[in-house]
Design a protein around this motif. Structure first.
Motif: not given
Length: 592
Positions: A406-434
């Motif tokens: 939705r927000e990374g609709n151009t390559p540049a925006k997507r790179r910037a978005l993934k730099k600020s919120i990389p996959p390594a900073r994603k937490i799921t519900k089960t991660d939180l519980a663990k």
């Protein structure tokens, strides 16, 4: 995102999880893919267990395994890892060969011939003994080939081992990308009723004018439902309630079995039926010319899992059961909303109300609980100390990828978005519980697996609320949560090169040792501010991880570590005497 982009991200994720100079890229790859299969509801809590050997002229290989809690289903994993910089094609012959090497491992275990050839202290020895012990009672056996290449065939013809049919599946980069990019592994669940029932199913179809969902009523032939369960297994069962659907023949399931055996023609009259959700429906004409359901994509059972599994296992146990006379009433809800958060909320509500007669606990359908909504809100508003980065709480499956789309609709925006919120900073519900349960010194609960750990966590939240002490997340709570996530990830990464197997158990118990040893003296705010742990902390973790690994094996007394680690007795034995006191001056520890 393209397949090539996804492949590059997968390589980056593997590199990020490895310690400098670690030779374990293949094991990390296996762990990442196996955990995704768990999250997708396609397998059970996995254990890395590497084995490569030869008996006669036969090569045997294994990379990991997963066993259902009831010990009636077994999944084995074998890797075909290339470790190259760009996507490559893997021949069907190579992936089939890997699968058959794992099948040979299974054959030797099932026949009781492998354990005697192994070192009794090895991890694979206890697995070989366990497989021999439970094999006769297994209802389902599968072999998965995990590869970082692309394979044309995603499955192969089932093999017969010890009188049981063993399914062979391939999880390659293409299939994994489809799962993760769409956030819907159920997209692979395509059911063509022309094939499984001989014709479209007559139905009453009601399109929805509000664009939220369409609705259909039908009756599914028992043999068709049995075939679909045989093909897709527990993946048919909606993830939020999957762990509460027993296939044992007791209670209501015993009644289902009795009706199937003695009065199959009355099954539709006696049974309440099933409730399905699907992502797409295709209509055609039934044999009598009426509207009919020809095809469903993304079919999930949100109520009636016991009915479906009982039909399958009854026919398997009693082959003379006449399913030709069985019809199962079915209500089908076809989803229209493409927003994963809204869709999960609707499916959760459908599951809740459809299962209300079966007393499914509300903690199992909790994506929309205030606690999780609050954590998500905080993750959207609290920035890391650098003022740029954020952590992302994935309250609904697939919402991270939806954000990128939705927000990374151009390559540049997507790179910037993934730099600020990389996959390594994603937490799921089960991660939180663990993370929280491990820090609360409950590593045995973490050992139960993602879904059961999450359920225990939600039960604890409910108990706190009932006692008048509800946990209401605020910025301080969120920052402490992130600090605990950083600690858990650091312990996991540090422990990997130190242990040969059971990394998940060693990690959970080592985090518990950290929390137990330092208690309130550990400065979580310092971890949040630095967004990492100190080298001194890593040095101390190495000491405790080795102690934990040694003590897990010593206290198990020959039992399989992954099973032993989930028992309260294991936790008691592990903490019955102190671990060594901190030997390193750790900056995160407050001075008294």
């Amino acid at each position: 995102m393209t397949l090539e982009d996804f492949f590059a991200e997968m390589r980056a994720e593997i590199a990020a999880q490895m310690s400098d100079g670690s030779p374990f890229a293949e094991l990390v790859f296996c762990e990442v893919v196996m955990q995704h299969l768990v999250d997708a509801g396609m397998t059970f809590e996995p254990v890395i267990c590497h084995f490569q050997g030869k008996i006669g002229n036969a090569n045997l290989r294994l990379s990991g395994y997963g066993i259902s809690e009831e010990c009636d289903q077994l999944d084995l994993f074998v890797s075909l890892y290339e470790g190259v910089d760009s996507l490559v094609s893997i021949s069907d012959q190579d992936s089939k060969t890997a699968a058959l090497q794992c099948v040979r491992f299974l054959e030797q275990c099932a026949a009781g011939r492998l354990a005697d050839r192994l070192d009794p202290s090895s991890d694979v020895h206890s697995l070989a003994l366990t497989i021999r012990e439970i094999y006769d009672e297994l209802e389902q056996v599968r072999v998965f080939v995990l590869t970082d290449g692309v394979v044309k065939s995603k499955s192969f013809k089932a093999r017969e081992v010890g009188g049981k049919s063993v399914r062979l599946e391939v999880m390659d980069m293409e299939r994994l990308f489809r799962h993760l990019s769409e956030g819907k592994p159920r997209d692979e669940l395509v059911v063509d009723f022309n094939e499984v029932a001989g014709s479209p199913l007559p139905c009453v179809y009601v399109p929805d004018r509000d664009g939220e969902y369409d609705y259909a009523l039908t009756a599914i032939p028992g043999e068709a439902l049995r075939f679909v369960y045989e093909k897709f297994g527990p993946r048919l069962l909606e993830a939020n309630v999957r762990s509460f659907l027993s296939v044992r023949a007791r209670g209501v399931n015993a009644g289902i079995q009795s009706t199937l055996r003695s009065l199959p023609e009355r099954f539709m009259a006696f049974n309440n039926g099933i409730v399905l959700v699907a992502d797409e429906i295709r209509l055609d004409r039934a044999k009598d010319g009426s509207p009919g359901i020809a095809w469903l994509r993304g079919m999930q059972i949100v109520n009636g899992g016991q009915t479906t599994a009982s039909i399958y296992f009854t026919k398997k146990k009693y082959p003379d059961t006449d399913l030709g006379k069985v019809r199962v009433p079915a209500k089908i809800i076809v989803m229209s909303d493409e927003d994963p958060t809204k869709e999960e909320a609707l499916v959760s509500d459908i599951s809740r109300y459809a299962n209300s007669q079966n007393a499914v606990r509300q903690s199992d359908l909790s994506a929309n609980k205030p606690f999780h909504v609050d954590i998500e809100r905080l993750s959207l508003s609290i920035y890391c100390p650098d003022g740029i980065g954020r952590w992302f709480y994935e309250r609904a499956a697939g919402s991270y990828n939806t954000l990128l789309a939705r927000e990374g609709n151009t390559p540049a925006k997507r790179r910037a978005l993934k730099k600020s919120i990389p996959p390594a900073r994603k937490i799921t519900k089960t991660d939180l519980a663990k993370y929280l349960m491990a820090w609360d010194v409950k590593p045995d609960v973490v050992g139960l697996g993602a879904q059961k750990c999450f359920n225990r966590f939600m039960s604890a939240l409910g108990e706190a609320e009932a006692a008048g002490k509800p946990i209401v997340p605020d910025p301080a709570f969120f920052k402490a949560l992130i600090a605990k996530a950083i600690i858990f990830k650091a312990v996991h990464k540090t422990s990997r090169p130190l242990v040969s197997a059971f990394l998940a158990n060693v990690t959970a118990y080592t985090v518990a040792v950290v929390a137990d040893s330092y208690g309130e003296d550990f400065d979580l705010e310092k971890v949040w501010l630095r967004q990492e742990v100190s080298p001194q902390f890593i040095e101390q973790v190495e000491i405790w991880a080795r102690e934990v690994n040694e003590r897990l094996h010593d206290t198990a007394n020959g039992k399989m570590i992954s099973e032993w680690a989930k028992r309260p007795e294991c936790k008691s034995a592990m903490f019955s005497r102190p671990f060594s006191p901190p030997a390193v001056d750790v900056p995160e520890a407050r001075r008294s």
